[in-house]
Write a protein that holds these residues in place. Structure first.
Motif, mmCIF file in Angstrom:
data_model
loop_
_atom_site.group_PDB
_atom_site.id
_atom_site.type_symbol
_atom_site.label_atom_id
_atom_site.label_comp_id
_atom_site.label_asym_id
_atom_site.label_seq_id
_atom_site.Cartn_x
_atom_site.Cartn_y
_atom_site.Cartn_z
ATOM 1 N N ALA A 71 58.888 -83.656 -15.729
ATOM 2 C CA ALA A 71 59.310 -82.309 -16.122
ATOM 3 C C ALA A 71 60.675 -81.956 -15.533
ATOM 4 O O ALA A 71 61.488 -81.286 -16.177
ATOM 5 N N GLY A 72 60.942 -82.405 -14.302
ATOM 6 C CA GLY A 72 62.235 -82.149 -13.691
ATOM 7 C C GLY A 72 63.364 -82.783 -14.478
ATOM 8 O O GLY A 72 64.416 -82.172 -14.694
ATOM 9 N N ALA A 73 63.162 -84.019 -14.930
ATOM 10 C CA ALA A 73 64.175 -84.694 -15.747
ATOM 11 C C ALA A 73 64.339 -84.004 -17.091
ATOM 12 O O ALA A 73 65.462 -83.788 -17.566
ATOM 13 N N THR A 92 61.857 -72.473 -11.676
ATOM 14 C CA THR A 92 60.895 -71.372 -11.710
ATOM 15 C C THR A 92 60.908 -70.669 -13.059
ATOM 16 O O THR A 92 59.856 -70.368 -13.633
ATOM 17 N N ASP A 93 62.113 -70.423 -13.585
ATOM 18 C CA ASP A 93 62.226 -69.768 -14.893
ATOM 19 C C ASP A 93 61.615 -70.614 -16.000
ATOM 20 O O ASP A 93 61.160 -70.079 -17.019
ATOM 21 N N ALA A 94 61.585 -71.927 -15.797
ATOM 22 C CA ALA A 94 61.007 -72.828 -16.796
ATOM 23 C C ALA A 94 59.515 -73.054 -16.567
ATOM 24 O O ALA A 94 58.896 -73.858 -17.270
ATOM 25 N N GLY A 95 58.951 -72.351 -15.598
ATOM 26 C CA GLY A 95 57.524 -72.493 -15.317
ATOM 27 C C GLY A 95 57.182 -73.722 -14.506
ATOM 28 O O GLY A 95 56.031 -74.158 -14.491
ATOM 29 N N GLN A 96 58.163 -74.284 -13.798
ATOM 30 C CA GLN A 96 57.944 -75.472 -12.981
ATOM 31 C C GLN A 96 57.952 -75.112 -11.497
ATOM 32 O O GLN A 96 58.517 -74.100 -11.104
ATOM 33 N N ASP A 97 57.333 -75.979 -10.706
ATOM 34 C CA ASP A 97 57.325 -75.804 -9.253
ATOM 35 C C ASP A 97 58.566 -76.473 -8.680
ATOM 36 O O ASP A 97 58.679 -77.711 -8.704
ATOM 37 N N TYR A 116 68.897 -74.595 -8.561
ATOM 38 C CA TYR A 116 67.843 -75.403 -9.179
ATOM 39 C C TYR A 116 66.486 -74.720 -9.076
ATOM 40 O O TYR A 116 65.707 -74.724 -10.034
ATOM 41 N N ALA A 117 66.191 -74.142 -7.914
ATOM 42 C CA ALA A 117 64.898 -73.480 -7.723
ATOM 43 C C ALA A 117 64.682 -72.383 -8.755
ATOM 44 O O ALA A 117 63.582 -72.229 -9.308
#
Length: 400
Positions: A49-51, A293-298, A288-289
């Protein structure tokens, strides 16, 4: 029949049209060699998901190479050299990707590199392969990583335990490049600092019963497990708790996953300590954080920031190289990742493209910090430690 005047008129018109017409946008296939199954499968989804977050931003900000899209192609390397070889071969020779983000395990990264990426001239950037073996790989300057090597993690783990007054430990490590590399560095540093290694035993991944191995580790009540949360690490920890022979538990980055604590009495492993690569404390990390976060990721997920950096760097290198060709990508990668140059932070794709088009040098500073690759494709970094509190891993800070 067309006369000479007519032919000349048509030629001039065609030339004028070719000058006026914009170049067609070029889509770019980029691979993700991901350990979706196997002993770190619980860690893989946030890394992928990060990529994907990085490439989604590129596509949303005008795309790549004049408006083309990044098209991700995913292969499962299963944290296994043989599986990675087959998956990388498909990415390189069938899917014809320009570059690869991955793999995550060191053995899988080396397997995929040797079998397909290096022979095919394809750049690979791993966000998580940390064993020292990657440093010495004969890779024709094609294999990089955005996480620090275990030569740093092993030292910091030993430093942390020595600073806590831990004088002796028993160590068991998964029998592969990752486990042995981390164990060797840790043991050398720990003993050099005055500590004692009561036992240092390799184990094979995927077994249902490690009680025999644990029986050989009872020379110390402090147990260091260097394995995987979705594999032998979880089984070893559960059976170590059941034995009642150990009071303190320590793990490396491969142990940081929800699967590790499944089926274990949380109170029995309260205070379990683990180390991993940490997030950079700077503007790039803050940006990045928010993006994650805005994309719903940790944003704190293990190796997700490093995956974002690997993917964003691949895109920057392609843009710098000026085409979807593989040739020249490694040199372009070093150009966009290192000083000198104007700083590019996570999410600043449009700015980067404008600078590249203007011929201005750029220097990407990532979610995981500066990414000035050394001759081996390694980067500096920060190692943090986490502790289990109330059945969850909680990051406590950097190891000085």
């Amino acid at each position: 029949m067309l006369n000479l005047k007519t032919l000349l008129t048509m030629a001039v018109a065609a030339t004028t049209l070719s000058i006026a017409a914009p170049a067609l946008a070029e889509d770019v296939k980029l691979g993700i060699l991901a350990d979706l199954t196997g002993p770190i499968e619980s860690l893989a989804p946030p890394i992928v998901a990060g990529a994907q977050l990085a490439w989604d931003e590129v596509n949303a900000q005008g795309g790549i190479l004049g408006g083309g899209k990044i098209v991700p192609v995913v292969g499962d390397s299963a944290c296994d050299a043989t599986a990675a070889s087959a998956a990388a071969d498909k990415l390189v020779n069938t899917d014809q990707v320009t570059g690869i983000m991955g793999a995550f395990c060191t053995g899988a990264t080396i397997g995929g590199a040797n079998s397909a990426a290096i022979p095919g001239g394809v750049v690979m950037i791993s966000p998580a392969a940390s064993a020292p073996a990657l440093t010495t790989l004969a890779d024709n300057d094609l294999v990089y990583r955005t996480t620090p090597a275990d030569s740093l993690q092993g030292v910091k783990m030993a430093d942390l335990l020595l600073a806590r007054g831990v004088k002796d430990v028993a160590v068991t490590y998964v029998n592969n490049d990752y486990g042995k590399g981390l164990a060797d560095v840790f043991a050398a540093t720990f003993t050099a600092g005055g500590g004692t290694i009561a036992a240092n035993i390799a184990h094979e991944d995927g077994k249902a019963d490690y009680r025999a191995e644990l029986g050989n580790l009872v020379g110390s009540q402090n147990l260091v497990i260097l394995a995987y949360a979705s594999g032998s690490g979880a089984t070893l920890l559960r059976q170590a708790v059941e034995s009642g022979n150990f009071t303190t538990y320590v793990g490396g980055d491969g142990m940081v996953g929800d699967d590790l604590l499944t089926g274990i009495d949380a109170a029995a492993v309260e205070g379990l300590t683990a180390t991993r690569a940490g997030a950079y404390a700077g503007d790039s990390a803050t940006i990045y954080a928010k993006l994650a976060t805005d994309a719903g990721q940790d944003p704190t997920a293990t190796y997700a920031p490093q995956a974002y950096d690997a993917a964003f760097l691949l895109a920057l290198a392609v843009e710098k190289n000026g085409s979807a060709k593989r040739e020249g990508l490694s040199a372009a990668l070093r150009d966009v990742a290192s000083a000198p140059g104007e700083k590019i932070l996570p999410g600043e794709w449009t700015k980067a493209v404008e600078l590249i088009k203007a011929g201005t040098d750029i220097d990407y500073e990532g979610a995981g910090g500066p990414l000035d690759f050394d001759a081996a494709g390694d980067v500096p970094g920060t190692i943090v430690y986490l502790e289990v509190e109330g059945g969850k891993f909680v990051e406590k800070g950097a190891i000085e």
